[in-house]
Design a protein around this motif. Structure first.
Motif, PDB file in Angstrom:
ATOM      1  N   MET A   1      44.182  18.294  38.821  1.00 31.13           N
ATOM      2  CA  MET A   1      44.571  19.523  38.120  1.00 31.13           C
ATOM      3  C   MET A   1      44.519  20.690  39.112  1.00 31.13           C
ATOM      4  O   MET A   1      43.474  21.026  39.637  1.00 31.13           O
ATOM      5  CB  MET A   1      43.617  19.788  36.955  1.00 31.13           C
ATOM      6  N   LYS A   2      45.672  21.293  39.376  1.00 28.59           N
ATOM      7  CA  LYS A   2      45.738  22.386  40.344  1.00 28.59           C
ATOM      8  C   LYS A   2      45.483  23.718  39.642  1.00 28.59           C
ATOM      9  O   LYS A   2      46.139  24.046  38.649  1.00 28.59           O
ATOM     10  CB  LYS A   2      47.101  22.407  41.029  1.00 28.59           C
ATOM     11  N   LYS A   3      44.540  24.475  40.169  1.00 31.67           N
ATOM     12  CA  LYS A   3      44.134  25.720  39.543  1.00 31.67           C
ATOM     13  C   LYS A   3      44.360  26.878  40.511  1.00 31.67           C
ATOM     14  O   LYS A   3      44.065  26.754  41.702  1.00 31.67           O
ATOM     15  CB  LYS A   3      42.652  25.670  39.161  1.00 31.67           C
ATOM     16  N   LEU A   4      44.843  28.002  39.991  1.00 30.17           N
ATOM     17  CA  LEU A   4      45.086  29.190  40.815  1.00 30.17           C
ATOM     18  C   LEU A   4      44.440  30.410  40.172  1.00 30.17           C
ATOM     19  O   LEU A   4      44.612  30.646  38.972  1.00 30.17           O
ATOM     20  CB  LEU A   4      46.592  29.449  40.967  1.00 30.17           C
ATOM     21  N   LEU A   5      43.726  31.163  40.975  1.00 26.67           N
ATOM     22  CA  LEU A   5      43.160  32.442  40.531  1.00 26.67           C
ATOM     23  C   LEU A   5      43.832  33.560  41.308  1.00 26.67           C
ATOM     24  O   LEU A   5      43.859  33.547  42.545  1.00 26.67           O
ATOM     25  CB  LEU A   5      41.649  32.472  40.775  1.00 26.67           C
ATOM     26  N   ILE A   6      44.368  34.526  40.589  1.00 30.70           N
ATOM     27  CA  ILE A   6      45.053  35.674  41.179  1.00 30.70           C
ATOM     28  C   ILE A   6      44.144  36.897  41.049  1.00 30.70           C
ATOM     29  O   ILE A   6      43.642  37.184  39.957  1.00 30.70           O
ATOM     30  CB  ILE A   6      46.390  35.949  40.464  1.00 30.70           C
ATOM     31  N   ILE A   7      43.952  37.604  42.147  1.00 27.10           N
ATOM     32  CA  ILE A   7      43.315  38.924  42.071  1.00 27.10           C
ATOM     33  C   ILE A   7      44.424  39.960  42.177  1.00 27.10           C
ATOM     34  O   ILE A   7      45.163  40.006  43.156  1.00 27.10           O
ATOM     35  CB  ILE A   7      42.295  39.139  43.198  1.00 27.10           C
ATOM     36  N   MET A   8      44.530  40.777  41.145  1.00 21.55           N
ATOM     37  CA  MET A   8      45.558  41.815  41.092  1.00 21.55           C
ATOM     38  C   MET A   8      44.884  43.153  41.409  1.00 21.55           C
ATOM     39  O   MET A   8      43.911  43.541  40.746  1.00 21.55           O
ATOM     40  CB  MET A   8      46.173  41.848  39.701  1.00 21.55           C
ATOM     41  N   THR A   9      45.379  43.844  42.423  1.00 26.09           N
ATOM     42  CA  THR A   9      44.622  45.008  42.877  1.00 26.09           C
ATOM     43  C   THR A   9      45.494  46.034  43.582  1.00 26.09           C
ATOM     44  O   THR A   9      46.612  45.731  44.016  1.00 26.09           O
ATOM     45  CB  THR A   9      43.508  44.559  43.854  1.00 26.09           C
ATOM     46  N   ARG A  10      44.954  47.218  43.678  1.00 28.36           N
ATOM     47  CA  ARG A  10      45.416  48.240  44.611  1.00 28.36           C
ATOM     48  C   ARG A  10      44.555  48.150  45.854  1.00 28.36           C
ATOM     49  O   ARG A  10      43.389  47.764  45.793  1.00 28.36           O
ATOM     50  CB  ARG A  10      45.275  49.648  44.020  1.00 28.36           C
ATOM     51  N   LEU A  11      45.129  48.526  46.972  1.00 30.05           N
ATOM     52  CA  LEU A  11      44.316  48.638  48.181  1.00 30.05           C
ATOM     53  C   LEU A  11      43.422  49.875  48.061  1.00 30.05           C
ATOM     54  O   LEU A  11      43.850  50.897  47.520  1.00 30.05           O
ATOM     55  CB  LEU A  11      45.204  48.758  49.410  1.00 30.05           C
ATOM     56  N   PRO A  12      42.190  49.795  48.561  1.00 26.77           N
ATOM     57  CA  PRO A  12      41.260  50.936  48.432  1.00 26.77           C
ATOM     58  C   PRO A  12      41.548  52.028  49.459  1.00 26.77           C
ATOM     59  O   PRO A  12      40.727  52.329  50.328  1.00 26.77           O
ATOM     60  CB  PRO A  12      39.896  50.293  48.653  1.00 26.77           C
ATOM     61  N   LEU A  13      42.718  52.645  49.343  1.00 28.62           N
ATOM     62  CA  LEU A  13      43.085  53.726  50.247  1.00 28.62           C
ATOM     63  C   LEU A  13      42.451  55.034  49.786  1.00 28.62           C
ATOM     64  O   LEU A  13      42.329  55.288  48.582  1.00 28.62           O
ATOM     65  CB  LEU A  13      44.603  53.879  50.307  1.00 28.62           C
ATOM     66  N   LYS A  14      42.067  55.865  50.713  1.00 31.48           N
ATOM     67  CA  LYS A  14      41.429  57.141  50.392  1.00 31.48           C
ATOM     68  C   LYS A  14      42.366  58.006  49.545  1.00 31.48           C
ATOM     69  O   LYS A  14      43.531  58.201  49.899  1.00 31.48           O
ATOM     70  CB  LYS A  14      41.038  57.884  51.662  1.00 31.48           C
ATOM     71  N   GLY A  15      41.844  58.490  48.412  1.00 32.94           N
ATOM     72  CA  GLY A  15      42.611  59.369  47.543  1.00 32.94           C
ATOM     73  C   GLY A  15      43.560  58.655  46.603  1.00 32.94           C
ATOM     74  O   GLY A  15      44.263  59.304  45.825  1.00 32.94           O
ATOM     75  N   GLU A  16      43.574  57.310  46.633  1.00 29.32           N
ATOM     76  CA  GLU A  16      44.510  56.564  45.803  1.00 29.32           C
ATOM     77  C   GLU A  16      43.821  55.604  44.847  1.00 29.32           C
ATOM     78  O   GLU A  16      44.451  54.706  44.294  1.00 29.32           O
ATOM     79  CB  GLU A  16      45.505  55.792  46.684  1.00 29.32           C
TER      80      GLU A  16
END
Length: 502
Positions: A1-16
């Protein structure tokens, strides 16, 4: 059984990142918080039984996730779609298109989603269609599927508190079976941070100044105090405050310190916990006798118990240098009033009649910023002095001078201590203090405090006009403007003239 975990994110840019924390943390602190959460969730996700990949916000294209994380061969994609639901849907669809049997997606601002909970999500998917980790704000922090169900993302909005309920409603209507993980917390605002630091989900915001923020928790019994900066330019501000409160604890009239955390990565600083105290703000007209007794009690505490505090060996040298530094901002400003400049300068020059090099006598622990709001008054019961962010080892007359000076009392009230009320206060203080007030020294501190008030207002007036602060704090700007008016300066000149030696 193939399992995938996705992390959905913004990059931690200053001011964003974390715009809802902009009234609480600095830009550097919010960036550090986002970086910390991203790193923490990456490590927890990497330890799970699933393969891992990232989907990054497309408007940050041109930046590299590897600049923020030491990646371990994880694939990185750019999000596609106009809405959050559409972007999540496409990411999960891509996972199934790449041959995975189970696909889960999580955010990067989650605080307490553990590796075991991630693994439990995939275990649930062995026997159901959908798994969700509810978030405490009414949404969800993780969604997992055993097949692609695009209708679950067709919500009208993802900005309301019923996202979870709406998603489950769609699942029920479509006959999609589901399981729920325990509720988790994502970090969006300062109440989320307070809840984590205190362990109390009901922690509520109380008040915030330029240098600190306060929250009430434990059913109103405790106060969380976070240092957001330092007037004294200290690297360890909250430890400094905590030490002062421990030294003053025997007085019974200051907040009781209960706990200290030197540093927490969520805020990039430390915090302390105090017993929450009842009371109302001081009224100069009715509560001066209470204030005199409180201050006499505080000034009796052994300063040797607070040997970490700054020792003001030559207090008038320090104060005068502060005046000059603050007034220099106004004196060199193109928008200055020549009359105001000349009159304040004459007052500063008049301080030369004093011996600025005089050494500290009868040292004690002082607050240095005794405004009406620093008192919690309970007539007929115990009252208190709070807000110990700028204590020093100094002279009692400095504390009293700040408390009694017109630049203090007239800041938010119309009360002015006249000769009779001033004498009454001194008598009340002396009645409770083993060391009597030195009247000549008190007069000198009253004069210096007036100059501190005027020079601070001059500096702040420049800052408000240059930095466009006016719209944010009209009330403060009006008081500053009033203190720099001809009438007010004349009143201060008369007040000082009565107290100059000789």
């Amino acid at each position: 059984m193939k399992k995938l975990l996705i992390i959905m994110t913004r990059l931690p840019l200053k001011g964003e990142t974390k715009s809802r924390l902009s009234d609480f943390l600095t830009v550097d602190q919010t960036q550090a918080l986002s970086q910390y959460l991203l790193e923490m969730n990456y490590q927890r996700a990497k330890a799970s039984q699933a393969d891992l990949c990232f989907w990054l916000t497309a408007d940050q294209a041109g930046y590299d996730l590897g600049d923020f994380l030491n990646l371990d061969q994880e694939a990185v994609f750019w999000q596609e779609g106009d809405s959050l639901g559409e972007r999540m849907s496409r990411a999960i669809r891509d996972g199934f298109n790449r041959g995975y049997d189970q696909v889960a997606l999580m955010g990067s601002d989650l605080y307490d989603l553990s590796t075991s909970q991630v693994d439990q999500a995939f275990t649930y998917l062995d026997s159901c269609d959908l798994v969700l980790a509810p978030s405490l704000d009414g949404g969800y922090g993780l969604i997992g599927m055993s097949a692609y169900y695009p209708d679950l993302f067709a919500l009208e909005s993802y900005g309301h508190t019923s996202v979870l309920a709406a998603t489950l409603s769609h699942a029920d209507q479509a006959g999609i079976s589901y399981e729920l993980l325990p509720a988790i917390r994502d970090i969006d605002d300062k109440e989320d941070i307070a809840a984590i630091l205190t362990g109390d989900p009901e922690a509520t915001f109380l008040a915030q100044g330029e240098y600190n923020a306060n929250f009430i928790f434990d059913q109103g019994r405790k106060l969380l105090r976070i240092a957001l900066g330092s007037q004294l330019h200290l690297d360890q501000q909250i430890q400094y405050e905590y030490g002062a409160l421990k030294a003053l604890e025997a007085s019974g009239v200051t907040p009781k310190p209960l706990a200290l955390c030197d540093y927490h990565p969520l805020i990039g600083a430390g915090y302390l916990v105090e017993a929450f105290l009842p009371g109302r703000q001081l009224d100069y007209e009715t509560d001066s006798q209470i204030a005199a007794e409180l201050l006499a009690q505080i000034h009796q505490q052994d300063p040797k118990q607070a040997d970490h505090l700054i020792y003001a060996g030559q207090p008038f040298v320090v104060m005068y240098e502060e005046f000059e530094t603050m007034f220099a901002h106004y004196r060199s400003w193109e928008g200055r009033s020549e009359e105001v400049t000349q009159r304040i300068q004459r007052l500063l020059d008049g301080l030369k009649v004093y011996d600025h090099s005089a050494q500290l006598v009868n040292p004690c622990i002082i607050n240095t910023e005794l405004n009406a709001s620093n008192f919690l008054i309970n007539p007929g019961d115990q009252s208190y002095v709070i807000d110990w962010e700028k204590p020093l080892i100094g002279e009692r007359e400095q504390d009293l001078g700040h408390f009694l000076a017109p630049t203090t009392t007239l800041w938010k009230t119309d009360y002015l201590y006249d000769d009779q009320s001033l004498e009454s206060f001194i008598q009340a203080y002396d009645a409770h203090s083993p060391i009597a007030i030195d009247q000549a020294k008190l007069d000198q501190y009253l004069v210096f405090t007036c100059l501190r008030g005027l020079t601070w207002c001059a500096m702040a007036y420049v800052q408000y006009n240059k930095a466009d602060k006016l719209a944010r704090n009209q009330e403060t700007y009006q008081v500053i403007s009033r203190f720099l008016s001809t009438d007010f300066i004349q009143m201060i000149e008369d007040y000082i003239a009565k107290r100059l030696p000789g």
